[in-house]
Scaffold this motif. Structure first.
Motif, PDB file in Angstrom:
ATOM      1  N   GLN A   4       0.910  -1.052   0.264  1.00 50.04           N
ATOM      2  CA  GLN A   4       0.022   0.082  -0.022  1.00 50.04           C
ATOM      3  C   GLN A   4       0.822   1.167   0.043  1.00 50.04           C
ATOM      4  OE1 GLN A   4      -3.186   0.547  -0.102  1.00 50.04           O
ATOM      5  NE2 GLN A   4      -3.856  -1.262  -0.002  1.00 50.04           N
ATOM      6  N   TRP A   6       0.287   5.718  -0.430  1.00 47.85           N
ATOM      7  CA  TRP A   6      -0.163   7.060  -0.376  1.00 47.85           C
ATOM      8  C   TRP A   6       0.793   8.113  -0.631  1.00 47.85           C
ATOM      9  CZ3 TRP A   6      -0.691   3.248   3.242  1.00 47.85           C
ATOM     10  CH2 TRP A   6      -1.868   2.380   3.582  1.00 47.85           C
ATOM     11  N   LEU A 126      -1.740  12.502   1.675  1.00 44.37           N
ATOM     12  CA  LEU A 126      -2.228  10.881   1.524  1.00 44.37           C
ATOM     13  C   LEU A 126      -2.751  10.726   0.082  1.00 44.37           C
ATOM     14  CD1 LEU A 126      -2.993  10.056   5.129  1.00 44.37           C
ATOM     15  CD2 LEU A 126      -0.814   9.695   4.081  1.00 44.37           C
ATOM     16  N   VAL A 133      -6.672   5.308   5.434  1.00 42.63           N
ATOM     17  CA  VAL A 133      -5.440   4.921   5.754  1.00 42.63           C
ATOM     18  C   VAL A 133      -5.057   4.360   7.067  1.00 42.63           C
ATOM     19  CG1 VAL A 133      -3.073   5.747   5.720  1.00 42.63           C
ATOM     20  CG2 VAL A 133      -4.490   6.666   3.924  1.00 42.63           C
TER      21      VAL A 133
END
Length: 149
Positions: A4, A6, A126, A133
């Motif tokens: 992941q 961001w 982000l 998140v």
């Protein structure tokens, strides 16, 4: 689980570049108004600097492979924080423009030096809601000390 990441959306950075370009053209076009030229030129420089900083700090926050920790990209470079270095991860709501805005706070220790770092991320940093998140970090067991703020 997949990796992941961001960061500030590329479209937002592109919009800043276009806006900075428009302001730069306006600064050149205001030949008869020195004050207007100065203000438009200064605004163009600030907008383009903001775009450059946002582009430089990509990805802003990232879950490391196998959820072993977090990496944060700053102007000075990328910092890696293993799971053991994370002290607290939480959502804190700050007042902004008459409303409460959620921010993701990550408190961690620098590996090696032991210096504590407080990193605060908003929606701009982000490219997503900080609460989403935070939920992703909780799912990966990267949110120690989940005490309410």
């Amino acid at each position: 689980m997949s990796e992941q990441r961001w960061s500030t959306p590329p479209l937002a950075i592109a919009a800043l570049v276009v806006g900075g370009g428009v302001l730069a053209v306006a600064a050149v076009a205001f030949t008869s108004d020195p004050a207007g030229r100065f203000l438009a030129g200064a605004a163009a420089l600030l907008v383009l600097a903001t775009a450059a900083l946002a582009a430089r700090q990509r990805p802003r926050l990232e879950v490391l492979e196998n959820g072993s920790g977090l990496a944060c990209t700053r102007v000075t470079g990328r910092r890696v924080f293993p799971r053991e270095a994370l002290i607290r991860v939480r959502i804190v709501e700050y007042p902004r423009l008459g409303r409460r805005v959620p921010m993701l706070e990550i408190d961690a220790r620098e590996p090696g030096s032991g210096t504590e770092r407080l990193m605060i991320f908003g929606r701009w940093d982000l490219g997503a809601d900080p609460r989403d998140v935070y939920d992703a970090l909780v799912l990966r067991d990267l949110a120690p000390d989940q005490s309410p703020s």
